[in-house]
Design an enzyme around this catalytic site. Structure first.
Site, PDB file in Angstrom:
ATOM      1  N   ASP A 285      22.879  43.779  22.578  1.00  0.00           N
ATOM      2  CA  ASP A 285      23.038  45.306  22.336  1.00  0.00           C
ATOM      3  C   ASP A 285      21.741  45.760  21.838  1.00  0.00           C
ATOM      4  O   ASP A 285      21.564  47.131  21.558  1.00  0.00           O
ATOM      5  CB  ASP A 285      24.147  44.887  20.840  1.00  0.00           C
ATOM      6  CG  ASP A 285      24.348  46.399  20.473  1.00  0.00           C
ATOM      7  OD1 ASP A 285      24.865  47.215  21.207  1.00  0.00           O
ATOM      8  OD2 ASP A 285      24.265  46.826  19.180  1.00  0.00           O
ATOM      9  N   ARG A 286      20.855  45.068  21.591  1.00  0.00           N
ATOM     10  CA  ARG A 286      19.481  45.504  21.294  1.00  0.00           C
ATOM     11  C   ARG A 286      18.667  46.051  22.472  1.00  0.00           C
ATOM     12  O   ARG A 286      17.853  46.876  22.402  1.00  0.00           O
ATOM     13  CB  ARG A 286      18.540  44.504  20.648  1.00  0.00           C
ATOM     14  CG  ARG A 286      18.902  44.005  19.260  1.00  0.00           C
ATOM     15  CD  ARG A 286      18.824  45.079  18.429  1.00  0.00           C
ATOM     16  NE  ARG A 286      19.220  44.495  17.088  1.00  0.00           N
ATOM     17  CZ  ARG A 286      19.379  45.451  15.912  1.00  0.00           C
ATOM     18  NH1 ARG A 286      18.978  46.753  16.155  1.00  0.00           N
ATOM     19  NH2 ARG A 286      19.904  44.923  14.758  1.00  0.00           N
ATOM     20  N   LEU A 366      27.009  53.233  17.369  1.00  0.00           N
ATOM     21  CA  LEU A 366      26.580  54.528  18.017  1.00  0.00           C
ATOM     22  C   LEU A 366      25.349  54.208  18.733  1.00  0.00           C
ATOM     23  O   LEU A 366      24.883  55.340  19.186  1.00  0.00           O
ATOM     24  CB  LEU A 366      26.185  55.648  16.787  1.00  0.00           C
ATOM     25  CG  LEU A 366      27.515  55.823  15.829  1.00  0.00           C
ATOM     26  CD1 LEU A 366      27.093  56.712  14.656  1.00  0.00           C
ATOM     27  CD2 LEU A 366      28.500  56.852  16.581  1.00  0.00           C
ATOM     28  N   ARG A 367      24.947  53.291  19.009  1.00  0.00           N
ATOM     29  CA  ARG A 367      23.727  53.094  19.857  1.00  0.00           C
ATOM     30  C   ARG A 367      23.871  53.470  21.367  1.00  0.00           C
ATOM     31  O   ARG A 367      23.237  54.183  21.817  1.00  0.00           O
ATOM     32  CB  ARG A 367      23.407  51.437  20.059  1.00  0.00           C
ATOM     33  CG  ARG A 367      22.632  51.120  18.649  1.00  0.00           C
ATOM     34  CD  ARG A 367      21.873  49.924  19.114  1.00  0.00           C
ATOM     35  NE  ARG A 367      21.177  49.240  17.787  1.00  0.00           N
ATOM     36  CZ  ARG A 367      21.488  48.191  17.221  1.00  0.00           C
ATOM     37  NH1 ARG A 367      22.705  47.468  17.830  1.00  0.00           N
ATOM     38  NH2 ARG A 367      21.201  47.941  16.131  1.00  0.00           N
ATOM     39  N   GLY A 368      25.257  53.375  21.955  1.00  0.00           N
ATOM     40  CA  GLY A 368      25.566  54.015  23.131  1.00  0.00           C
ATOM     41  C   GLY A 368      25.356  55.324  23.369  1.00  0.00           C
ATOM     42  O   GLY A 368      24.870  55.864  24.082  1.00  0.00           O
TER      43      GLY A 368
END
Length: 428
Positions: A285-286, A366-368
């Site tokens: 995910d990073r 919310l990274r996407g």
């Protein structure tokens, strides 16, 4: 995707261009001889640290400010470094790489906007993953850093400054600056935690009354690129270190009541073969983007790749010279895109649709949303536009969301296809 990218001759030239001189060790020259620490008379200085940092020790556990950098390099060492730089292994030109447009685009977008957060490249063995990533070193632009600072501190951004530099700034001191290329640091699979994080010499602290800190790979990678080949085989304790630094942007070394922190903001680039094992979800995910690389099936393309590689192996310098003009052109495109990036706009309606795609795909966090917005802006800047279009979003959204979907063991459809289908449904 090639149709969406190659809308003009300049854009198509972008994905087929090369670089001039390999300079992976350029940042080390900016850390040359700085005055060593002076100790009290009668005290032995003991062994000296290259890149070491020393300050007086205070009793008890405390965070402290780094007050001096001791990097002593003798003239013979300087000459040896210069010769090493000139004779280093030649890098395969980025523009000479045939195909693999998705991987090349993800790398270029991260160079244009480092805040995208890096890229994870997964694919079959022998598909040029490592070669492509290492060829990026020729295209890296120059940045302004504080002279003689081991952490490549940004003189304009307090978040990317070392403690010592920040204190000088608060005192109103003038910070000497130099231009240096963005650094690319390789993280070996067998690296020790001390080599990655840096180390504190307790013996020196006890015998001489100073804290001696030697920066590690994370310090060297600050404001640069940290590349991990076969990242899915990386030891768990090193993965934890990377997760901590990537989350906070700072690296903290704790040992025997001594604590040292320094900035560690880097673009994380990883590559690996999915057959050799999956990556931990927390680390996956990073990565801002995810590119999948497949083996080229076209016979003509395979022959071309083999012939180009044979030419490079026979005479690397001559081969690089043939791509010099393309490399320079690509460097100019990257430089102009970085300058244009701050003025690129994306309509509110498009932002809403991006978030709707993420919500309907059940993307956690919310990274996407953030990465998709940034990548679309970077692509628009690369094409020389100041306005993001739906086409730009269509190109980058599979790479931004593919690795963020929850895995369904019974699902046979590729996650990238699911993203494209949902994008078509929302944007239509």
């Amino acid at each position: 995707m090639a149709g969406l990218i190659g809308t003009s001759t300049s854009a198509s030239a972008l994905l087929t261009s090369p670089s001039i001189s390999s300079s992976s060790s350029s940042s080390s020259s900016s850390r040359a001889s700085i005055r060593a620490l002076s100790f009290n008379p009668g005290q032995s200085q003991g062994r000296r640290f290259y890149g070491g940092i020393g300050v007086p020790v205070k009793k008890g556990r405390s965070h402290f400010s780094i007050s001096n950098v001791a990097t002593e390099i003798s003239p013979p060492q300087q000459q040896a470094q210069k010769l090493s730089k000139e004779s280093q292994r030649p890098v395969y030109p980025f523009a000479a790489i045939v195909g693999q447009d998705e991987m090349k685009l993800c790398l270029l977008l991260n160079v244009i906007d480092p805040k995208i957060g890096g890229v994870m490249i997964m694919g079959d063995r022998g598909t040029g993953k490592s070669t492509t990533i290492r060829s990026l070193v020729d295209l890296l632009p120059e940045i302004t850093v504080v002279a003689a600072d081991p952490f490549n501190s940004d003189p304009e951004d307090p978040e990317s400054m070392g403690v010592e530099v920040r204190e000088k700034l608060l005192k109103g001191e003038q910070l000497p600056t130099i231009k240096t290329k963005i650094n690319m640091v390789d993280l070996p699979l067998g690296a020790t935690e001390d080599r990655v994080c840096g180390t504190i010499d307790i013996e020196k602290a006890l015998t001489e009354g100073v804290k001696a800190f030697e920066p590690g790979l994370l310090a060297k990678a600050n404001r640069g690129i940290l590349y991990v080949d076969e990242v899915n085989l990386l030891d768990d304790h090193l993965v934890d270190v990377l997760l901590d630094s990537a989350a906070s942007g700072w690296n903290t070394v704790e040992r025997e009541g001594i604590s040292i922190s320094h900035p560690a903001r880097f673009i994380l680039i990883g590559s690996g073969n999915p057959e050799e094992g999956e990556l931990r979800p927390q680390l996956l995910d990073r990565f801002g983007m995810h590119a999948q690389v497949g083996t080229v099936r076209d016979a003509e393309l395979r022959v071309k790749i083999v012939e180009e590689r044979a030419r490079f192996d026979k005479n690397p310098k001559e081969f690089r010279d043939t791509y010099k003009a393309d490399q320079e052109k690509l460097q100019e495109q990257i430089s102009s895109a970085r300058s244009l990036l701050s003025s690129v706009q994306i309509d509110h309606e498009l932002r809403v649709k991006i978030s709707k795609v993420c919500a309907e795909l059940n993307v956690d966090g919310l990274r996407g949303d953030i990465v998709t917005n940034r990548a679309a802006k970077a692509l628009a800047a690369l094409k020389g536009r100041d306005q993001v279009t739906a086409e730009d979003i269509a190109v980058v959204i599979p790479n931004c969301l593919r690795h963020r979907l929850r895995k369904d063991p019974l699902e046979s459809i590729d996650s990238g296809v699911l993203v494209i289908e949902k994008f078509s449904e929302v944007f239509s």
